[in-house]
Every structure is written in C-alpha cells, then in structure tokens.
Design a protein around this motif. Structure first.
Motif, PDB file in Angstrom:
ATOM      1  N   GLU A   6       0.978   7.222   1.626  1.00  0.00           N
ATOM      2  CA  GLU A   6      -0.039   8.259   1.828  1.00  0.00           C
ATOM      3  C   GLU A   6      -1.432   7.693   2.117  1.00  0.00           C
ATOM      4  OE1 GLU A   6       0.784   8.079  -2.674  1.00  0.00           O
ATOM      5  OE2 GLU A   6       1.979   8.054  -0.859  1.00  0.00           O
ATOM      6  N   ARG A   7      -1.596   6.381   1.940  1.00  0.00           N
ATOM      7  CA  ARG A   7      -2.869   5.709   2.239  1.00  0.00           C
ATOM      8  C   ARG A   7      -2.883   5.095   3.638  1.00  0.00           C
ATOM      9  NH1 ARG A   7      -7.268   6.384  -0.250  1.00  0.00           N
ATOM     10  NH2 ARG A   7      -7.817   4.249   0.149  1.00  0.00           N
ATOM     11  N   TYR A   8      -1.774   5.187   4.370  1.00  0.00           N
ATOM     12  CA  TYR A   8      -1.645   4.513   5.665  1.00  0.00           C
ATOM     13  C   TYR A   8      -2.790   4.865   6.616  1.00  0.00           C
ATOM     14  CZ  TYR A   8       0.096   2.909  10.119  1.00  0.00           C
ATOM     15  OH  TYR A   8       0.191   2.282  11.324  1.00  0.00           O
ATOM     16  N   GLU A   9      -2.984   6.138   6.888  1.00  0.00           N
ATOM     17  CA  GLU A   9      -4.017   6.559   7.848  1.00  0.00           C
ATOM     18  C   GLU A   9      -5.401   6.092   7.411  1.00  0.00           C
ATOM     19  OE1 GLU A   9      -3.545   7.890  10.802  1.00  0.00           O
ATOM     20  OE2 GLU A   9      -1.381   8.013  10.511  1.00  0.00           O
ATOM     21  N   THR A  10      -5.704   6.235   6.143  1.00  0.00           N
ATOM     22  CA  THR A  10      -7.015   5.797   5.620  1.00  0.00           C
ATOM     23  C   THR A  10      -7.177   4.292   5.781  1.00  0.00           C
ATOM     24  OG1 THR A  10      -7.066   7.618   4.042  1.00  0.00           O
ATOM     25  CG2 THR A  10      -8.480   5.725   3.561  1.00  0.00           C
ATOM     26  N   ASN A  11      -6.147   3.536   5.438  1.00  0.00           N
ATOM     27  CA  ASN A  11      -6.231   2.073   5.554  1.00  0.00           C
ATOM     28  C   ASN A  11      -6.442   1.629   6.999  1.00  0.00           C
ATOM     29  OD1 ASN A  11      -5.975   1.540   2.806  1.00  0.00           O
ATOM     30  ND2 ASN A  11      -3.747   1.514   2.917  1.00  0.00           N
TER      31      ASN A  11
ATOM     32  N   GLN B  16     -18.636  -2.588   6.699  1.00  0.00           N
ATOM     33  CA  GLN B  16     -17.629  -1.578   6.990  1.00  0.00           C
ATOM     34  C   GLN B  16     -18.401  -0.347   7.407  1.00  0.00           C
ATOM     35  OE1 GLN B  16     -16.219   0.977   4.244  1.00  0.00           O
ATOM     36  NE2 GLN B  16     -15.000   1.892   5.844  1.00  0.00           N
TER      37      GLN B  16
ATOM     38  N   SER C 294       0.837  -1.191   0.000  1.00  0.00           N
ATOM     39  CA  SER C 294       0.000   0.000   0.000  1.00  0.00           C
ATOM     40  C   SER C 294       0.877   1.248   0.000  1.00  0.00           C
ATOM     41  CB  SER C 294      -0.888  -0.015   1.242  1.00  0.00           C
ATOM     42  OG  SER C 294      -1.595   1.183   1.361  1.00  0.00           O
TER      43      SER C 294
ATOM     44  N   SER D  66     -13.002  -0.309  11.106  1.00  0.00           N
ATOM     45  CA  SER D  66     -14.466  -0.262  11.004  1.00  0.00           C
ATOM     46  C   SER D  66     -15.072  -1.517  10.372  1.00  0.00           C
ATOM     47  CB  SER D  66     -14.901   0.981  10.219  1.00  0.00           C
ATOM     48  OG  SER D  66     -14.543   0.869   8.858  1.00  0.00           O
TER      49      SER D  66
ATOM     50  N   ARG E 278      -7.705   3.425   9.501  1.00  0.00           N
ATOM     51  CA  ARG E 278      -9.036   3.873   9.940  1.00  0.00           C
ATOM     52  C   ARG E 278     -10.131   2.964   9.375  1.00  0.00           C
ATOM     53  NH1 ARG E 278      -8.692   8.532   8.026  1.00  0.00           N
ATOM     54  NH2 ARG E 278      -9.952   8.245   6.175  1.00  0.00           N
ATOM     55  N   ARG E 279     -10.055   2.656   8.095  1.00  0.00           N
ATOM     56  CA  ARG E 279     -11.071   1.791   7.481  1.00  0.00           C
ATOM     57  C   ARG E 279     -11.019   0.373   8.060  1.00  0.00           C
ATOM     58  NH1 ARG E 279     -11.287   1.016   1.699  1.00  0.00           N
ATOM     59  NH2 ARG E 279     -13.414   0.382   2.141  1.00  0.00           N
TER      60      ARG E 279
END
Length: 72
Positions: free
Chosen positions: A7-12, A41, A4, A18, A14-15
């Motif tokens: 820059e997608r770390y935080e989004t990944n 999700q 991944s 859920s 967080r998702r």
C-alpha cells in the motif's frame, strides 16, 4: 532485506522521483568551507553531507543495488 508494504508503493515511487543531490558547501564555525553534498526531497533539504558521509552513503546505495543484481 527490508520489504515495503504494497500500500506504500505509489507513495514510495512518487517520493523517490523527487529526491535530488547537489553540490554544497559546509561553512565551518571558524569561517572555513568544506565541500559537501546537499540531499533534498522536493523543496525540503533533508541533509548536507560532508564528503566522507556522502561517499559512505553512495557506497551503501551501490552495495544495495549490487545485492539485487546478485540475487541476495
């Protein structure tokens, strides 16, 4: 192995927090019921998996985790 983007770390993360799996029932066209697993999700149902597909996915997740433990 999939990687991944940083820059997608935080989004990944967080998702991922859920996602939930819950028992479900698939209602068949002929009025029957089959056991299943509902994947959601947040408040969005991502899918309802019949038992064989839920087991397949669970095994794939277990294999992916084992690959990390084995350093693959």
């Amino acid at each position: 192995m999939f990687a991944s983007l940083p820059e997608r770390y935080e989004t990944n993360v967080r998702r991922a927090a859920s996602f939930r799996a819950k028992p479900a029932v698939l209602l068949t066209p002929d009025g029957g019921k089959e056991p299943a697993v509902m994947i959601r999700q947040a408040s969005i149902i991502q899918g309802v998996l019949p038992v064989p597909e839920a087991l397949r996915l669970a095994n794939q997740i277990a294999d992916a985790l084992a690959a990390h433990r084995e350093g693959k």
